[in-house]
Design a protein around this motif. Structure first.
Motif, mmCIF file in Angstrom:
data_model
loop_
_atom_site.group_PDB
_atom_site.id
_atom_site.type_symbol
_atom_site.label_atom_id
_atom_site.label_comp_id
_atom_site.label_asym_id
_atom_site.label_seq_id
_atom_site.Cartn_x
_atom_site.Cartn_y
_atom_site.Cartn_z
ATOM 1 N N LEU A 280 29.989 45.042 36.611
ATOM 2 C CA LEU A 280 31.127 43.539 36.871
ATOM 3 C C LEU A 280 31.136 43.037 35.274
ATOM 4 C CD1 LEU A 280 31.590 41.391 39.213
ATOM 5 C CD2 LEU A 280 29.700 40.150 38.306
ATOM 6 N N GLY A 281 32.966 42.089 35.347
ATOM 7 C CA GLY A 281 33.007 42.860 34.282
ATOM 8 C C GLY A 281 32.914 40.729 33.612
ATOM 9 N N VAL A 282 31.865 39.911 34.274
ATOM 10 C CA VAL A 282 31.786 38.728 33.993
ATOM 11 C C VAL A 282 30.350 39.019 33.808
ATOM 12 C CG1 VAL A 282 34.182 37.173 34.034
ATOM 13 C CG2 VAL A 282 32.475 37.676 36.466
ATOM 14 N N PRO A 283 29.944 37.638 33.512
ATOM 15 C CA PRO A 283 28.133 37.492 33.753
ATOM 16 C C PRO A 283 27.732 36.376 34.747
ATOM 17 C CG PRO A 283 29.325 36.505 31.728
ATOM 18 C CD PRO A 283 30.836 37.063 32.226
ATOM 19 N N GLY A 284 26.624 36.251 34.405
ATOM 20 C CA GLY A 284 25.821 35.197 35.654
ATOM 21 C C GLY A 284 25.271 35.881 37.154
ATOM 22 N N PHE A 285 23.721 35.652 36.594
ATOM 23 C CA PHE A 285 23.678 35.927 38.277
ATOM 24 C C PHE A 285 24.544 36.060 39.594
ATOM 25 C CE2 PHE A 285 19.828 36.097 35.707
ATOM 26 C CZ PHE A 285 19.178 36.957 35.926
ATOM 27 N N HIS A 286 24.901 34.557 39.419
ATOM 28 C CA HIS A 286 25.961 34.736 40.772
ATOM 29 C C HIS A 286 27.307 34.815 41.140
ATOM 30 C CE1 HIS A 286 26.871 31.803 37.193
ATOM 31 N NE2 HIS A 286 27.738 31.745 37.507
ATOM 32 N N ASN A 287 27.572 35.010 39.989
ATOM 33 C CA ASN A 287 29.192 36.054 39.886
ATOM 34 C C ASN A 287 28.668 37.222 40.701
ATOM 35 O OD1 ASN A 287 30.977 34.576 38.975
ATOM 36 N ND2 ASN A 287 30.160 34.624 37.312
ATOM 37 N N ILE A 288 27.755 37.969 40.732
ATOM 38 C CA ILE A 288 27.020 39.433 41.360
ATOM 39 C C ILE A 288 27.571 39.244 43.338
ATOM 40 C CG2 ILE A 288 25.456 41.079 42.273
ATOM 41 C CD1 ILE A 288 23.566 40.696 39.861
ATOM 42 N N GLU A 289 26.481 37.969 43.586
ATOM 43 C CA GLU A 289 27.012 37.492 44.966
ATOM 44 C C GLU A 289 29.028 37.388 45.222
ATOM 45 O OE1 GLU A 289 22.801 35.736 46.221
ATOM 46 O OE2 GLU A 289 24.150 34.101 45.195
ATOM 47 N N ASN A 290 29.062 36.387 44.277
ATOM 48 C CA ASN A 290 30.717 36.334 44.551
ATOM 49 C C ASN A 290 31.601 37.602 44.737
ATOM 50 O OD1 ASN A 290 30.283 33.138 44.273
ATOM 51 N ND2 ASN A 290 30.719 33.571 42.076
ATOM 52 N N ALA A 291 31.369 38.376 43.988
ATOM 53 C CA ALA A 291 31.872 39.379 44.205
ATOM 54 C C ALA A 291 31.438 40.839 45.404
ATOM 55 C CB ALA A 291 31.149 40.517 42.615
ATOM 56 N N ILE A 292 30.093 41.000 45.400
ATOM 57 C CA ILE A 292 30.247 40.775 47.043
ATOM 58 C C ILE A 292 31.025 39.861 48.494
ATOM 59 C CG2 ILE A 292 28.774 41.124 48.702
ATOM 60 C CD1 ILE A 292 26.349 40.977 46.470
ATOM 61 N N ALA A 293 31.418 39.543 48.240
ATOM 62 C CA ALA A 293 31.787 38.248 49.157
ATOM 63 C C ALA A 293 33.233 38.245 49.081
ATOM 64 C CB ALA A 293 31.871 37.006 48.898
ATOM 65 N N ALA A 294 33.682 38.687 48.051
ATOM 66 C CA ALA A 294 35.212 38.881 47.470
ATOM 67 C C ALA A 294 35.504 40.636 48.153
ATOM 68 C CB ALA A 294 35.457 38.868 45.866
ATOM 69 N N SER A 295 34.391 40.992 47.456
ATOM 70 C CA SER A 295 35.087 42.242 47.844
ATOM 71 C C SER A 295 35.257 42.546 49.644
ATOM 72 C CB SER A 295 33.741 43.450 47.691
ATOM 73 O OG SER A 295 33.302 43.246 46.786
ATOM 74 N N VAL A 296 33.543 42.074 50.239
ATOM 75 C CA VAL A 296 34.110 41.972 51.806
ATOM 76 C C VAL A 296 35.509 41.152 52.591
ATOM 77 C CG1 VAL A 296 32.374 41.631 54.190
ATOM 78 C CG2 VAL A 296 31.516 41.920 52.048
ATOM 79 N N ALA A 297 36.057 40.456 51.774
ATOM 80 C CA ALA A 297 37.352 39.901 52.122
ATOM 81 C C ALA A 297 37.793 40.934 51.979
ATOM 82 C CB ALA A 297 37.263 38.629 51.620
ATOM 83 N N ALA A 298 38.179 41.410 50.899
ATOM 84 C CA ALA A 298 39.242 42.365 50.542
ATOM 85 C C ALA A 298 39.388 43.352 51.963
ATOM 86 C CB ALA A 298 39.003 42.405 48.896
ATOM 87 N N SER A 299 38.222 44.184 51.977
ATOM 88 C CA SER A 299 38.024 45.285 52.625
ATOM 89 C C SER A 299 38.681 45.151 54.145
ATOM 90 C CB SER A 299 36.574 45.882 52.561
ATOM 91 O OG SER A 299 35.373 45.060 53.680
ATOM 92 N N HIS A 300 38.187 43.742 54.409
ATOM 93 C CA HIS A 300 38.845 43.690 55.901
ATOM 94 C C HIS A 300 40.523 43.413 56.273
ATOM 95 C CE1 HIS A 300 35.514 42.592 58.281
ATOM 96 N NE2 HIS A 300 35.440 42.187 57.367
ATOM 97 N N CYS A 301 41.029 43.599 54.024
ATOM 98 C CA CYS A 301 42.641 43.550 53.850
ATOM 99 C C CYS A 301 42.590 45.424 53.944
ATOM 100 C CB CYS A 301 42.877 42.190 53.323
ATOM 101 S SG CYS A 301 42.915 40.961 53.354
ATOM 102 N N GLY A 302 42.126 45.795 54.164
ATOM 103 C CA GLY A 302 42.321 47.205 53.990
ATOM 104 C C GLY A 302 41.781 47.774 52.800
ATOM 105 N N VAL A 303 41.263 47.090 52.037
ATOM 106 C CA VAL A 303 41.598 47.590 50.418
ATOM 107 C C VAL A 303 40.364 48.407 50.279
ATOM 108 C CG1 VAL A 303 41.102 47.295 47.963
ATOM 109 C CG2 VAL A 303 42.460 45.454 49.334
ATOM 110 N N ASP A 304 40.308 49.672 49.523
ATOM 111 C CA ASP A 304 38.880 50.766 49.526
ATOM 112 C C ASP A 304 38.125 50.654 48.549
ATOM 113 O OD1 ASP A 304 39.939 52.402 46.696
ATOM 114 O OD2 ASP A 304 41.756 52.201 48.020
ATOM 115 N N LEU A 305 36.924 51.622 48.926
ATOM 116 C CA LEU A 305 36.126 50.646 47.580
ATOM 117 C C LEU A 305 36.219 51.490 46.640
ATOM 118 C CD1 LEU A 305 33.150 49.626 47.702
ATOM 119 C CD2 LEU A 305 32.373 51.407 48.547
#
Length: 464
Positions: A280-305
């Protein structure tokens, strides 16, 4: 109504972070954009450089001629922060202009596109910015209206490609004033639903009800990406969409094998098919969770892992969200927008994990009399994580003073080894007399006006 019938867009409160994103959108569409704001800021200066006409006195005579003479071709957009006795607002109402709230206009714009709405009492700005960066990295046609200035693009409006019916619109779904009920997303993220804005809602249960109403507005067959901590409370009976539950360590989507180096995390992301290692390019424990949520949403738009992985590693954050201002050997200075006890606790715990053997000095400016009154005990507890606290006066924003409510409600129960009351007039002098190791400024008011003076003082004092 159709937005196409207007060629003048006039903003009351154009310098607000959400308002300015809309202003930039209309400017990109080729319309004349102008507005009023109470004070000049770096953001209003940027808008002026982009061609917008802005004035800072509440005076009808200062309004542009095309607004005065072109009532039928002018759309007025205002923020609820505009006071009730505002002269320009009164003139525009009395003369029959079309006047809309920012949230109404955002709803009109987004209804024409595939919308990702990012809601939550905490985390929505960073999460929506991550979604925007992932989509842009993936080359998707997209536009994002953000509640902060992304450091990757130095803007709160991020766009790519042609604007068509297939464009993906990323919008912060703001619970304040129930603004998010203007949105009807295809994909909705809900990061949290803590008690907040009780001046609007009255109690936490009303906040919960409003979030439930927002979830009901997701298009049938769409996707809800929701944090595990609120999934049962908000979405137990939701069956018109696919539910995706995430958290730090459990649920359908979670992080495993988390490691840290200087506060920046690496983790395995689970739930998106193949397990992939993310840095992750930004610090903070909470940003791990933010990154997971963003990844799931992007995957539903057809973005690959692999693209998601690349984007998260190159994401550099949002101004005033865990933003490093000074990073020297002798002194560290970080600024953050946190203004709720839960946000402050998450931020300070991350700071202490990054610098476990160093002294943490925190400057906090409370935001709103009502929020201070409602959460004084929580503020005292979260701020007590600081080794040293400088507590400023309350920033009133849109509110009038409330008898008996001041920063001392927080101050009296703080247990930090050193605690100091200060105001805007004596903050710099008191700070200069202290020995600073790791410093954080925290708050959502005008504490950001001290960032440059503090940076300059630290650079000079510690020869950064």
């Amino acid at each position: 109504m159709k937005l196409e019938q207007y060629d003048n867009i006039y903003f009351l409160g154009i310098g607000g972070i959400g308002m300015s994103a809309l202003a930039r959108w209309f400017m990109k569409k080729g319309l004349r954009v102008s507005g009023y704001d109470k004070t000049a800021t770096a953001l209003t200066s940027s808008l002026q450089q982009e061609g917008m006409v802005i004035h800072f006195d509440d005076n009808v005579q200062s309004m542009p001629k095309e607004v005065i003479d072109g009532k039928d071709r002018t759309l007025v957009i205002f923020t609820p922060a505009i006071p009730k006795d505002h002269k320009e607002h009164a003139y525009l109402k009395e003369n029959g202009y079309t006047i809309m709230k920012r949230s109404e206009v955002l709803g009109l714009i987004s209804k024409d596109y595939v919308t990702i709405g990012v809601a939550g009492t905490h985390g929505k700005t960073t999460t929506s910015s991550m979604v925007a960066h992932i989509l842009k990295t993936a080359g998707k046609n997209m536009v994002a209206f953000l509640g902060g200035i992304t450091t990757n693009y130095n803007s709160n409006l991020v766009m790519q490609g042609e604007v068509t019916k297939d464009t993906i619109a990323v919008a912060e779904a703001d619970e304040f004033d129930r603004s998010f009920l203007r949105l009807f997303p295809q994909i909705a993220i809900v990061t949290s639903a803590d008690a907040d804005h009780l001046d609007i809602y009255g109690d936490h249960e009303s906040v919960i009800t409003s979030f439930k109403d927002y979830i009901k507005q997701i298009n049938k067959g769409g996707y809800l990406v929701i944090h595990e901590s609120v999934a049962e409370k908000l979405a137990a009976d939701v069956n018109h969409v696919t539910k995706n539950i995430y958290s730090m360590s459990r649920g359908q989507f979670f992080a495993g094998n988390i490691t840290a180096s200087s506060g920046f995390f690496e983790f395995d992301i689970h739930g998106l098919g193949k397990v992939e290692r993310i840095r992750l390019g930004v610090p903070g424990f909470h940003n791990i969770e933010n990154a997971i949520a963003a990844s799931v949403a992007a995957s539903h738009c057809g973005v690959d892992l692999q693209t998601i992985k690349k984007a998260l590693e190159s994401f550099t954050g949002v101004k005033r969200r865990f933003e490093f201002v000074v990073k020297g050997k002798k002194v560290i200075y970080v600024d953050d927008y946190a203004h709720h006890p839960a946000e402050i606790e998450a931020f300070l715990r991350s700071m202490k994990s990054m610098y476990p053997n160093r002294k943490l000095t925190v400057i906090f400016q409370p935001h709103l009399f009502t929020r201070t009154r409602d959460f004084a005990e929580g503020f005292s507890q979260s701020l007590s994580l600081a080794d040293e606290l400088l507590l400023m006066d309350i920033y009133p924003a849109r509110e009038l003073p409330i008898p008996g409510v001041d920063a001392n409600m927080i101050f009296k129960d703080v247990t930090s080894a050193v605690k100091i009351r200060c105001n805007k007039g004596d903050l710099m002098q008191k700070l200069e007399n202290m020995d600073i190791d790791v410093l954080a400024t925290v708050g959502a008011g005008d504490i950001d006006t001290f960032i440059e003076p503090i940076r300059n003082m630290l650079n000079k004092k510690y020869e950064v």
